[in-house]
Design a protein around this motif. Structure first.
Motif, PDB file in Angstrom:
ATOM      1  N   ASP A 150      54.031  97.978  -4.904  1.00 14.58           N
ATOM      2  CA  ASP A 150      53.255  97.233  -3.910  1.00 14.58           C
ATOM      3  C   ASP A 150      54.107  96.145  -3.245  1.00 14.58           C
ATOM      4  N   CYS A 151      55.272  96.568  -2.724  1.00 11.13           N
ATOM      5  CA  CYS A 151      56.130  95.618  -2.009  1.00 11.13           C
ATOM      6  C   CYS A 151      56.442  96.152  -0.616  1.00 11.13           C
ATOM      7  N   ASP A 152      56.909  95.280   0.244  1.00 14.92           N
ATOM      8  CA  ASP A 152      57.259  95.664   1.603  1.00 14.92           C
ATOM      9  C   ASP A 152      58.624  96.345   1.621  1.00 14.92           C
ATOM     10  N   VAL A 153      58.913  97.027   2.744  1.00 12.99           N
ATOM     11  CA  VAL A 153      60.161  97.783   2.889  1.00 12.99           C
ATOM     12  C   VAL A 153      60.778  97.476   4.250  1.00 12.99           C
ATOM     13  N   LEU A 154      62.088  97.276   4.258  1.00 10.42           N
ATOM     14  CA  LEU A 154      62.856  97.153   5.504  1.00 10.42           C
ATOM     15  C   LEU A 154      63.983  98.175   5.457  1.00 10.42           C
ATOM     16  N   LEU A 155      63.942  99.145   6.364  1.00 13.75           N
ATOM     17  CA  LEU A 155      64.938 100.212   6.413  1.00 13.75           C
ATOM     18  C   LEU A 155      65.805 100.037   7.653  1.00 13.75           C
ATOM     19  N   VAL A 156      67.116 100.078   7.466  1.00 11.18           N
ATOM     20  CA  VAL A 156      68.062  99.915   8.572  1.00 11.18           C
ATOM     21  C   VAL A 156      68.916 101.179   8.652  1.00 11.18           C
ATOM     22  N   GLY A 157      68.822 101.896   9.756  1.00 17.13           N
ATOM     23  CA  GLY A 157      69.614 103.107   9.914  1.00 17.13           C
ATOM     24  C   GLY A 157      68.881 104.153  10.710  1.00 17.13           C
ATOM     25  N   ASP A 158      69.275 105.409  10.499  1.00 16.89           N
ATOM     26  CA  ASP A 158      68.667 106.529  11.218  1.00 16.89           C
ATOM     27  C   ASP A 158      69.042 107.805  10.486  1.00 16.89           C
ATOM     28  N   GLY A 159      68.365 108.896  10.814  1.00 18.46           N
ATOM     29  CA  GLY A 159      68.696 110.159  10.184  1.00 18.46           C
ATOM     30  C   GLY A 159      67.568 111.159  10.239  1.00 18.46           C
TER      31      GLY A 159
END
Length: 400
Positions: free
Chosen positions: A216-225
């Motif tokens: 139950d935590c937030d997510v920050l994703l940096v990138g692509d694919g």
């Protein structure tokens, strides 16, 4: 001391920070010959040329590129005249089995046989390439003066594959003037797990999303694919809890890392078939450079037990079994519940990054190695093949 570095492939952009550190040494003149590189690499090489009078670079055309075969081993460079004056040392950023490595060694043998050569090595899996690559690999083992593996596992692979020469571990590095703690670090309001890299199955991104949901935590994703659509579906299921950012360069990435409570690298091991479809190449994380970038910013790290991730993390982070989202969730819950542990790991990571992985320190080690090899080469004559005209260490022409 004139150092020639050769490099091929899009990943060359990650080496420009090392080039910058080397050029900060007034006793080093650096020439970089690159091929099949990204536009970002070209721009950075141009900037280095404007910034440093002792830096010169040239992007050479290529006959065969990575885009056609899917592997950097197949890149073949076209052209490239001998340097004047010749280098004192040659360093090859490329594995022993690469066609481009063979080309550089052949050029060195033909034009500068007395010049010592070092070779980068990152392979952490014993891979048996199809012919002619094994022949090129063994040729490189005979020709180079020293190989510089980035991890102990890479050094062990060299020994298993038959290399018996000198080897010194030289890891990848981080620019600690760019990647450093920010004043706002640790002020993330909601506990956020971050990821930086390619959105591909072997990076474990889907495991990360599942673990974040369990914790139950937030997510920050940096990138692509290729998994971007899956990430967008997950974001719709958890509105406001999953953020995605496009690829970020050095200028942007430290600020994005600061927005993370912890950085995770949940990589998996896969079998790659991009050289020949019937030849499977095991693929394990060879280093995990984003780990040391996060550590240098004072962000604690969590990684899977795949490849060299545990080696890079050391005692400065947490490790979990690859492919186990519940175990990753457990590590995240532990860090959220114990801020003191989080602060301790952040401090340990910062110390590890600045003392063991800073490019400035690595550049010092490289220059020391190259200078010793150069001085040794000046005192030991290099035998020539029969009938070959070469220059001895004093620059005089010699015919064997």
């Amino acid at each position: 001391m004139h150092v020639l570095i050769t490099a091929v492939g899009a990943r060359t952009e990650h080496w420009t920070d090392l080039f910058n550190s080397l050029c900060a040494r007034p006793d080093v003149r650096l020439t970089v010959l690159a091929s099949d590189v990204s536009p970002a690499t070209r721009r950075e090489l141009d900037r280095l040329g404007q910034r440093h009078a002792n830096f010169h670079s040239q992007v050479l055309p290529h006959r065969l590129g990575e885009a056609r075969t899917g592997h950097m081993a197949s890149i073949m460079v076209r052209g490239g005249p001998p340097l004047s004056p010749p280098p004192d040392v040659v360093h090859i950023i490329g594995e022993a089995a690469y066609l481009s490595t063979w080309q550089v060694l052949r050029t060195r043998r033909r034009h500068w046989p007395a010049v010592p050569t070092t070779l980068y090595a990152a392979q952490n899996v014993v891979t048996r390439f199809p012919m002619p690559f094994p022949l090129l690999e063994q040729y490189a083992y005979r020709e180079v003066d020293m190989i510089l593996p980035i991890t102990p596992a890479a050094r062990q692979v060299l020994r298993v594959k038959g290399y018996r020469g000198a080897a010194t571990d030289i890891p990848l590095g981080v620019d600690t003037t760019t990647f450093r703690p920010r004043a706002e670090a640790g002020t993330v309001r909601t506990f956020t797990v971050g990821f930086v890299g390619r959105f591909e199955p072997h990076k474990g991104v889907l495991d990360l999303l599942r673990a974040a949901e369990l914790a139950d935590c937030d997510v920050l994703l940096v990138g692509d694919g290729s998994l971007t659509a899956d990430i967008e579906r997950a974001a719709r299921c958890r509105p406001g809890r999953i953020r995605r950012h496009h690829w970020a360069g050095h200028a942007e990435l430290p600020d994005l890392l600061t927005q993370m409570s912890v950085l995770a690298l949940p990589a998996l091991e896969i079998v790659q078939r991009n050289v020949l479809p019937w030849i499977g190449i095991p693929l394990r994380e060879q280093f995990g450079r984003v780990l040391i970038e996060a550590m240098a910013c004072g962000v604690p790290v969590v990684g899977s037990d795949v490849g060299e991730i545990p080696y890079v993390i050391g005692d400065a982070g947490l490790v979990f079994p690859a492919g186990d989202p519940a175990a990753l969730a457990d590590r995240l819950i532990k860090l959220r519940a114990c801020p003191e542990t989080t602060r301790d790991l952040a401090a340990a990571g910062l110390h590890r990054a600045t003392t063991e992985f800073a490019w400035d320190r690595i550049a010092d080690r490289l220059v020391q190695i190259w200078r010793q090899l150069h001085e040794r080469s000046m005192s030991v004559p290099i035998p020539a093949r029969a009938g070959q005209q070469v220059r001895d260490n004093a620059g005089r022409k010699v015919v064997a």
